[in-house]
Scaffold this active site. Structure first.
Site, short mmCIF file in Angstrom:
data_model
loop_
_atom_site.label_atom_id
_atom_site.label_comp_id
_atom_site.label_asym_id
_atom_site.label_seq_id
_atom_site.Cartn_x
_atom_site.Cartn_y
_atom_site.Cartn_z
N LYS A 20 0.84 -1.18 0.00
CA LYS A 20 0.00 0.00 0.00
C LYS A 20 0.88 1.24 0.00
O LYS A 20 2.01 1.13 0.49
CB LYS A 20 -0.94 0.03 1.20
CG LYS A 20 -0.36 -0.33 2.56
CD LYS A 20 0.82 0.42 3.11
CE LYS A 20 0.71 1.89 3.34
NZ LYS A 20 2.01 2.49 3.84
N TYR A 68 -4.36 4.22 6.48
CA TYR A 68 -4.87 3.28 7.49
C TYR A 68 -6.13 3.84 8.16
O TYR A 68 -7.05 3.10 8.49
CB TYR A 68 -3.81 2.99 8.56
CG TYR A 68 -2.69 2.10 8.07
CD1 TYR A 68 -2.85 0.73 8.02
CD2 TYR A 68 -1.47 2.64 7.68
CE1 TYR A 68 -1.83 -0.10 7.57
CE2 TYR A 68 -0.44 1.82 7.24
CZ TYR A 68 -0.63 0.46 7.19
OH TYR A 68 0.39 -0.36 6.74
#
Ligand code: NAD
Length: 373
Positions: free
Chosen positions: A140, A225
């Site tokens: 990511k 996140y």
């Protein structure tokens, strides 16, 4: 086994995808993972032997994973790659550099390419890996634009290879418990979510502060996140976003690289998520407020030591889950998906969703206006 344990086991036990929003509820179909052939583990090649590969991924592949092992190395530093090959028992013929990487197509020891490079290199190496006939696990953020995400998904589809994004908290039991409590409405409907993720960034010369390599700042790297948590707790996709951005250290943070971003997501049901992302300070909590109680994880995203709790009135109950190696769990799950031809809970489309929302957050911060999604 009680209901909660059953849910967590299904989410983590190399079973079917559980928390990706469209797949939630399918967890009962979890199947026990089977190796491809007795004793045969899938071979993973790591592209980029930096900090994450060194400290988390390679040790997990060496000691913890059940369905996969380290069989290939791709690095621009031949001496480093050689030392790694010796340490991890990788044959020297399985070392590649960025120029001869495409030759990996002729190497049957390598089933999966795990892209662990600076963000702006994810698309190129995912596409080259797919063209070489390999499945791809990509770190990511998936890429630095939605256009790149589309090209990555198309390349993997065209090659009939699987693509997963390394969202490790989809394999972490405390975070999964937040999802369960929200979906089962244990404390009634969730009304407000707070999600914060940040750390104090050091070396001003690192690629994370170079827009050409990072694609952005704290939001792309760590705030993602908080965005993920808001989405998986809400269980729906945001319909609009507002945002504010701040730079207090203009020497370190150049245009296009955010230091801190606060953003609010509005979901179709009316749930609001207040989120913070920062490279200036430590932030590490996801919390849901529901009609009759609340639940949270803090710390929320550490590699080890994540803790969660829930409360109603004056009663607070700590979550009690055995620790899990997030990286081993995500790599084993992807291996299981490949071996048993299952859909990953973290496909390229999931990475693309975040990319699209992050672009809208940047747009909202720049314009000062709400951006519809
Ligand atoms: P790092 O700087 O420690 O490693 C990057 C690697 O890429 C190095 O081996 C470096 O040599 C190589 N590289 C190749 N070309 C490069 C170039 N032009 N400039 C800089 N480096 C180059 O970074 P990292 O912390 O290992 O992060 C790698 C990726 O992993 C990033 O996408 C990051 O977002 C992701 N990450 C994910 C987590 C997680 O918890 N899932 C944690 C940390 C990093």
């Amino acid at each position: 086994m009680n209901e909660r344990r059953g849910f967590i086991k299904d989410c983590l036990g190399l079973g079917l995808a559980a928390w990706s929003i469209p797949l939630l509820g399918a967890q009962n179909a979890a199947a026990q993972a089977k190796p491809a052939a007795p004793g045969k583990k899938l071979g993973f090649a790591l592209v980029g032997l930096g900090s994450l590969s060194e400290k988390q991924i390679a040790p997990a592949l060496a000691a913890t994973t059940k369905l996969c092992k380290l069989t290939g190395l791709v690095s621009g530093h031949p001496d480093k790659a050689k030392a790694w090959a010796q340490k991890y028992g990788v044959p020297e013929k399985n070392i590649y550099n960025y120029q001869n990487f495409d030759d990996i197509k002729n190497n049957p020891d390598i089933d999966v390419v795990y892209v662990v490079l600076p963000n702006s290199m994810h698309a190129e190496y995912t596409i080259r890996a797919a063209k070489a006939g390999k499945h791809v696990l990509c770190e990511k953020p998936m890429a630095v634009s939605v256009k790149e995400c589309d090209a990555m998904i198309a390349a993997c589809n065209a090659a009939k290879r699987k693509l997963a994004i390394a969202y490790r908290l989809h394999f972490e039991p405390n975070n999964l418990e937040l999802v369960r409590l929200a979906r089962e409405k244990t404390y009634g409907t969730v009304k407000v979510i707070e999600a914060s993720a940040g750390f104090h960034i050091g070396d001003p010369k690192q690629w994370r502060l170079d827009k050409a390599l990072s694609g952005g700042g704290s939001l792309m790297d760590i705030g993602i996140y908080a965005l993920q948590a808001a989405r998986y707790i809400a269980g729906e996709e945001p319909k609009s976003v507002t945002a504010k951005m701040s730079i207090t250290d203009p020497v370190k943070f150049k245009p296009g690289v955010d230091e801190s971003v606060l953003f609010t997501l509005e979901f179709p049901s009316g749930v609001l998520a207040n989120c913070a992302s920062s490279y200036a300070t430590g932030l590490n909590r996801f919390r849901a407020g529901a009609e009759r109680g609340w639940f949270e994880v803090e710390p929320a995203l550490n590699y080890v030591g994540i803790k969660g709790r829930r409360g109603e009135g004056g009663n607070v109950t700590e979550f009690d889950f055995a620790p899990v190696d997030h990286f081993a769990a995500e790599m084993d799950d992807f291996s299981d998906c490949i071996i048993n031809d299952k859909q990953t809970r973290v496909p390229g489309e999931e990475g693309r969703r975040d990319q699209r929302i992050m672009a809208a957050i940047y747009q909202a911060a720049a314009s000062g206006k709400a951006v519809a999604l």
